[in-house]
Design an enzyme around this catalytic site. Structure first.
Site, PDB file in Angstrom:
ATOM      1  N   ASN A   7       0.977  -1.077   0.078  1.00 38.95           N
ATOM      2  CA  ASN A   7       0.022   0.165   0.045  1.00 38.95           C
ATOM      3  C   ASN A   7       1.058   1.262   0.044  1.00 38.95           C
ATOM      4  O   ASN A   7       2.122   1.154   0.624  1.00 38.95           O
ATOM      5  CB  ASN A   7      -0.749   0.045   1.384  1.00 38.95           C
ATOM      6  CG  ASN A   7      -1.873   1.227   1.303  1.00 38.95           C
ATOM      7  OD1 ASN A   7      -2.563   1.425   0.306  1.00 38.95           O
ATOM      8  ND2 ASN A   7      -1.739   1.892   2.288  1.00 38.95           N
ATOM      9  N   ASP A  16      -6.624  21.089   8.428  1.00 40.14           N
ATOM     10  CA  ASP A  16      -6.989  20.317   7.444  1.00 40.14           C
ATOM     11  C   ASP A  16      -7.401  20.916   6.388  1.00 40.14           C
ATOM     12  O   ASP A  16      -7.548  22.012   6.299  1.00 40.14           O
ATOM     13  CB  ASP A  16      -7.756  18.909   8.096  1.00 40.14           C
ATOM     14  CG  ASP A  16      -7.268  17.908   7.284  1.00 40.14           C
ATOM     15  OD1 ASP A  16      -7.527  17.670   6.102  1.00 40.14           O
ATOM     16  OD2 ASP A  16      -6.800  16.669   7.925  1.00 40.14           O
TER      17      ASP A  16
END
Length: 413
Positions: free
Chosen positions: A128, A237
């Site tokens: 991954n 964020d």
């Protein structure tokens, strides 16, 4: 990455910052004021870049396609690039994060954060790669935000269940198409193959001592994620608001590999590069999903929607209900999507004024707005409820079929 920077410099898209700059607030503030690549030649004594993919033109240039052809090009991906073994990583030294110009971006941040570090991992033969923000704890440890249910977190759980640690390697300063590929939801284990496809068909990788494969990068940090956790956050964020403090896994680095005079890559939180890398990988996914229900023409996740929460979908209607089907397909393809507007082919989805015009002249509130309560939303949306649910809204801003002549706009002959 250096080749890409050189190409962008030839196009006048790079601004060299020769004077000394600070990693604390100064460089991030400068990156927020331009779409150009900023190349810092003295960032607390190091070299660094920001805004590497500061806009869609840069991504299009990297792919060698027109900006308005981006989504169609990416939607045709087959994830079948060739990953070539280039041997072992060599020249490793003990990890020392003090040698890397990791930035503090905003006054409310909990500390210094890696923002462009790609975490490559491998467990039980399954690979991954994905970007995770990582807060520096000391000279060899970071705490990483691993979203629950995402692949890195799933592999970590599997490793811990067997009493093992998850081997990882974090790269900083990869080619932007490799970074883009790792931000994209692809079939399991296909991130490197997708990166190879985007890069023209082949990608060379080297293997770290812990068995993890990595592509070319300015900096490679090799290590493990175990059972240790630490407080992570606050951190800005995608919406420009602060994410809360959470207990998150700690990554302990054992070795590091650096190019000579490496170039650090930093992504400005809530900046244009962050929004592009978060949202643009979902556009082809939405494109394919909508294409299953009607004639899709283009998709855009808008800057005003934090590059992630708002979509404009352009279609060619075949039946009157196609716009509603497109809305539902878009929400299914991107579960964090909050609002979607569907428009006709004559509307320029890259022009917010034209999209607003479609809403103003082609929408009746009682018939053309879908409100879907109690559904899963984005964990990044400040309006989410405590249980993670939210309300999604779809807007059919298309012309009623059979009445096209009434909506024809005047134009010069």
């Amino acid at each position: 990455m250096r080749d890409f920077i050189a190409t962008m410099r030839e196009q006048g898209r790079v601004e060299d910052i020769e004077r000394p700059c600070s990693t604390v607030y100064e460089a991030p503030r400068m990156a927020s004021r331009t779409e150009k690549i900023l190349f810092f030649h003295d960032l607390d004594g190091h070299r660094a870049v920001m805004n590497l993919l500061g806009d869609r033109r840069a991504l299009a240039a990297a792919l060698g396609v027109g900006e308005r052809d981006l989504v169609r090009h990416l939607a045709a991906a087959t994830y079948d690039g060739s990953v070539r073994d280039a041997g072992r990583c060599e020249g490793g030294v003990p990890a020392d994060l003090s040698r890397i110009p990791v930035m503090t971006h905003f006054p409310g941040d909990a500390g210094r954060y890696f923002t462009a570090g790609v975490v490559f991992s491998c467990f039980d033969g399954v690979e991954n790669a994905s970007i995770h923000r990582m807060m520096v704890l000391d000279d060899h440890r970071v705490v990483a935000r691993l979203v629950e249910g995402r692949h890195t977190h799933t592999l970590l759980k599997a490793a811990l269940a067997r009493g093992e640690r998850l081997p990882v390697a974090v790269t900083v300063g990869t080619h932007p198409l490799v970074t883009f590929a790792t931000c994209t939801r692809v079939p399991q284990g296909k991130e490197l193959a997708y990166a190879a496809e985007l890069m023209g068909g082949e990608l060379a990788v080297r293997t770290c001592e812990n068995g993890v494969r990595v592509p070319d990068a300015e900096i490679v940090l090799e290590g493990y994620i175990g059972a240790e956790t630490a407080s992570e956050g606050p951190f800005v964020d995608i919406t420009g608001t602060y994410d809360p403090v959470r207990q998150q896994p700690v990554i302990e680095f054992t070795h590091m590999y650096c190019k000579e005079d490496p170039i650090y890559h930093g992504i400005l939180p809530a900046g244009d590069e962050h929004k592009l890398l978060m949202g643009a990988p979902y556009e082809p996914k939405i494109y394919r999903a909508v294409g299953e229900v009607t004639g899709v023409r283009n998709v855009l996740l808008t800057k005003g929607g934090a590059g992630y929460l708002h979509a404009v979908v352009q279609i060619r209607k075949n039946t009157q209900g196609d716009a509603r089907n497109a809305i539902m397909a878009a929400f299914a393809a991107h579960t964090s999507l909050k609002h979607v507007v569907v428009v006709d082919e004559d509307i320029d989805i890259y022009d917010p004024y034209d999209v607003e015009y479609a809403i103003a002249t082609r929408v009746r509130g009682d018939t053309d707005i879908m409100v879907i309560p109690g559904v899963r939303g984005s964990s990044l949306d400040p309006m989410r409820l405590a249980d993670g649910t939210n309300v999604k809204v779809g807007v059919d801003a298309t012309i009623v079929m059979g009445r096209e002549d009434e909506f024809k706009r005047a134009e010069w002959l």
